[in-house]
Scaffold this active site. Sequence first.
Site, PDB file in Angstrom:
ATOM      1  N   HIS A   1     -33.170   7.347   1.358  1.00 35.83           N
ATOM      2  CA  HIS A   1     -33.751   7.810   2.641  1.00 35.83           C
ATOM      3  C   HIS A   1     -34.134   6.573   3.447  1.00 35.83           C
ATOM      4  CE1 HIS A   1     -36.657  10.650   4.958  1.00 35.83           C
ATOM      5  NE2 HIS A   1     -36.455   9.548   5.669  1.00 35.83           N
TER       6      HIS A   1
ATOM      7  N   HIS B   1     -34.141   4.668   7.535  1.00 37.12           N
ATOM      8  CA  HIS B   1     -33.914   4.626   8.990  1.00 37.12           C
ATOM      9  C   HIS B   1     -33.517   3.204   9.381  1.00 37.12           C
ATOM     10  CE1 HIS B   1     -35.880   8.571   9.593  1.00 37.12           C
ATOM     11  NE2 HIS B   1     -36.629   8.187   8.576  1.00 37.12           N
ATOM     12  N   LEU B   2     -32.351   3.052   9.990  1.00 36.65           N
ATOM     13  CA  LEU B   2     -31.912   1.728  10.451  1.00 36.65           C
ATOM     14  C   LEU B   2     -31.971   1.593  11.965  1.00 36.65           C
ATOM     15  CD1 LEU B   2     -28.833   1.017   8.143  1.00 36.65           C
ATOM     16  CD2 LEU B   2     -31.109  -0.001   7.988  1.00 36.65           C
ATOM     17  N   ARG B   3     -32.109   2.711  12.691  1.00 38.11           N
ATOM     18  CA  ARG B   3     -32.059   2.725  14.169  1.00 38.11           C
ATOM     19  C   ARG B   3     -30.677   2.266  14.640  1.00 38.11           C
ATOM     20  NH1 ARG B   3     -36.295   5.877  13.238  1.00 38.11           N
ATOM     21  NH2 ARG B   3     -38.280   4.790  13.021  1.00 38.11           N
TER      22      ARG B   3
ATOM     23  N   ASN C   1     -31.620  10.441  12.846  1.00 41.23           N
ATOM     24  CA  ASN C   1     -32.504  10.781  13.976  1.00 41.23           C
ATOM     25  C   ASN C   1     -32.504   9.684  15.046  1.00 41.23           C
ATOM     26  OD1 ASN C   1     -33.986   9.082  12.209  1.00 41.23           O
ATOM     27  ND2 ASN C   1     -35.946   9.900  12.886  1.00 41.23           N
TER      28      ASN C   1
ATOM     29  N   LYS D   1     -29.195  16.729   7.216  1.00 43.95           N
ATOM     30  CA  LYS D   1     -30.645  16.572   7.311  1.00 43.95           C
ATOM     31  C   LYS D   1     -31.278  17.704   8.098  1.00 43.95           C
ATOM     32  CE  LYS D   1     -34.544  14.388   7.193  1.00 43.95           C
ATOM     33  NZ  LYS D   1     -35.197  13.525   6.197  1.00 43.95           N
TER      34      LYS D   1
ATOM     35  N   HIS E   1     -37.037  17.318   5.742  1.00 43.41           N
ATOM     36  CA  HIS E   1     -38.388  16.887   6.136  1.00 43.41           C
ATOM     37  C   HIS E   1     -39.252  18.129   6.036  1.00 43.41           C
ATOM     38  CE1 HIS E   1     -41.445  14.465   8.397  1.00 43.41           C
ATOM     39  NE2 HIS E   1     -41.928  15.688   8.477  1.00 43.41           N
TER      40      HIS E   1
ATOM     41  N   HIS F   1     -39.445  12.347   0.979  1.00 47.49           N
ATOM     42  CA  HIS F   1     -40.778  11.731   1.088  1.00 47.49           C
ATOM     43  C   HIS F   1     -41.911  12.698   0.740  1.00 47.49           C
ATOM     44  CE1 HIS F   1     -40.510  13.672   4.982  1.00 47.49           C
ATOM     45  NE2 HIS F   1     -39.957  12.671   5.632  1.00 47.49           N
TER      46      HIS F   1
ATOM     47  N   LEU G   1     -45.299  10.101   8.713  1.00 47.88           N
ATOM     48  CA  LEU G   1     -45.242  11.540   8.442  1.00 47.88           C
ATOM     49  C   LEU G   1     -44.294  11.794   7.282  1.00 47.88           C
ATOM     50  CD1 LEU G   1     -45.190  12.825  12.116  1.00 47.88           C
ATOM     51  CD2 LEU G   1     -47.057  13.030  10.462  1.00 47.88           C
TER      52      LEU G   1
ATOM     53  N   ASP H   1     -37.895   5.769   3.054  1.00 50.99           N
ATOM     54  CA  ASP H   1     -38.275   6.237   4.394  1.00 50.99           C
ATOM     55  C   ASP H   1     -38.728   5.054   5.239  1.00 50.99           C
ATOM     56  OD1 ASP H   1     -38.703   7.949   6.530  1.00 50.99           O
ATOM     57  OD2 ASP H   1     -40.718   8.502   5.882  1.00 50.99           O
TER      58      ASP H   1
ATOM     59  N   HIS I   1     -40.597   0.702  13.678  1.00 47.21           N
ATOM     60  CA  HIS I   1     -41.041   0.833  15.070  1.00 47.21           C
ATOM     61  C   HIS I   1     -41.609  -0.518  15.469  1.00 47.21           C
ATOM     62  CE1 HIS I   1     -40.828   5.281  15.278  1.00 47.21           C
ATOM     63  NE2 HIS I   1     -41.223   5.261  14.011  1.00 47.21           N
TER      64      HIS I   1
ATOM     65  N   ALA J   1     -45.120   7.287  14.299  1.00 48.68           N
ATOM     66  CA  ALA J   1     -45.183   7.512  12.855  1.00 48.68           C
ATOM     67  C   ALA J   1     -44.046   6.771  12.170  1.00 48.68           C
ATOM     68  CB  ALA J   1     -45.066   9.000  12.557  1.00 48.68           C
TER      69      ALA J   1
HETATM   70  N1  LIG Z   1     -41.540   9.048   8.383  1.00 47.07           N
HETATM   71  C1  LIG Z   1     -41.944   8.777   9.594  1.00 47.07           C
HETATM   72  O1  LIG Z   1     -43.157   8.727   9.836  1.00 47.07           O
HETATM   73  N2  LIG Z   1     -41.077   8.536  10.610  1.00 47.07           N
HETATM   74  C2  LIG Z   1     -39.644   8.635  10.572  1.00 47.07           C
HETATM   75  C3  LIG Z   1     -39.154  10.044  10.597  1.00 47.07           C
HETATM   76  C4  LIG Z   1     -39.334  10.793   9.299  1.00 47.07           C
HETATM   77  O2  LIG Z   1     -38.774  10.436   8.268  1.00 47.07           O
HETATM   78  O3  LIG Z   1     -40.054  11.806   9.277  1.00 47.07           O
HETATM   79  C5  LIG Z   1     -39.070   7.861  11.766  1.00 47.07           C
HETATM   80  O4  LIG Z   1     -37.889   8.036  12.074  1.00 47.07           O
HETATM   81  O5  LIG Z   1     -39.799   7.034  12.343  1.00 47.07           O
HETATM   82 ZN   LIG Z   2     -37.616   9.342   7.318  1.00 46.22          ZN
HETATM   83 ZN   LIG Z   3     -39.274  12.791   7.609  1.00 48.36          ZN
END
Ligand SMILES: NC(=O)N[C@@H](CC(=O)O)C(=O)O
Ligand SMILES: [Zn+2]
Ligand SMILES: [Zn+2]
Length: 346
Positions: free
Chosen positions: A13, A15-17, A41, A99, A136, A174, A219, A247, A251, A263
């Site tokens: 899990h 996030h790389l953006r 996302n 997802k 999620h 998560h 989150l 996760d 940011h 978050a």
């Molecule tokens: N976990 C988080 O607080 N944020 C994640 C989104 C997610 O996994 O819920 C995000 O993309 O910033």
């Molecule tokens: Zn996530």
């Molecule tokens: Zn999530």
Amino acid sequence: MDAITLTRPDDWHLHLRDGAALEATVGHSAAQMGRAIIMPNLKPPVTTTEQARAYRERILAALPADTTFDPLMTLYLTDTTPPEEIERARASGIVKAVKLYPAGATTNSSSGVTDLARCDDTVAALAASGMPMLVHGEVTDGDVDIFDREAEFLTRVLTPLLARHPTLRVVCEHITTAQAADFVLAAGENVAATMTPQHLLLNRNDMLVGGIRPHCYCLPILKRERHRQALLKAATSGSKKFFLGTDSAPHAQGDKESACGCAGVFSAPAAVELYATAFEQAGALDKLEAFTSHNGADFYGLARNAERLTLERRDWQLPQSYAYADGQRIVPMKAGDTLSWKLITG
Ligand SMILES: NC(=O)N[C@@H](CC(=O)O)C(=O)O
Ligand SMILES: [Zn+2]
Ligand SMILES: [Zn+2]
């Protein structure tokens, strides 16, 4: 014990953006992980196999030289995802999961599912495909307290979903509560869960006592100590249902240190070391490798990584921040703290 060798881990899990942020994030994960499940996302979200293919190409182009990091792609389920898209995704070989974001539950989830009944045919196609649904798991109803949103999701949404689609493979992403750990343990072989470093190492006091610490805000939100203990117990229980999913959710520093902060915890730079710290605290370093490197691959039906890495017992200090997109900085989990394990990454 002064060193541990383990099969190269995978992150189930991540996030790389995209764009300049992607350039700044991907190297941190590629240094540690063999593969990662890449969250969809983005703005706009990755909803089609073609978008996933293009995003995968951008990730590969942003990778440092000399890495074998393999991004495993996901599709973002919406109210209108057609069942045929699931078959296209499975046939592509590059998409490994779909997802589910309940609409409004988290960062960039406004296009998420408003009511699962609207995509029942698509969920049936997903169950038939054998690809997992990554969830999620939080309800978004305004009447539900933020600390109860995960537990409510299990009874209000996930239990009826699995009753309707008993063969659907599900990864509860998560997880943060004793209720979720118990739910996964009691469910069939088709249900598993990922856990983050922050939910294994921190409770809500760490975020809120003595000042509010925005870099601990994610989150689902951090919970009470008894929930952290329940997660540690499940992660170190020997059950194959629990595996590494950071996760890591980057940011920019200014977007976190804000009157309305985003978050997400950025844990990628020291992910494996943070998990080792948690497992050592639980007296269960012998269970670390299954969690970081075996259970996830086994659940996804993929070969375990062949390469082995060494974790050395050695004090080192995490930087206060790293470079991020457009001249901004990004603050990692445990910034400035000393960790006592270091992954040797060659
Ligand atoms: N976990 C988080 O607080 N944020 C994640 C989104 C997610 O996994 O819920 C995000 O993309 O910033
Ligand atoms: Zn996530
Ligand atoms: Zn999530």
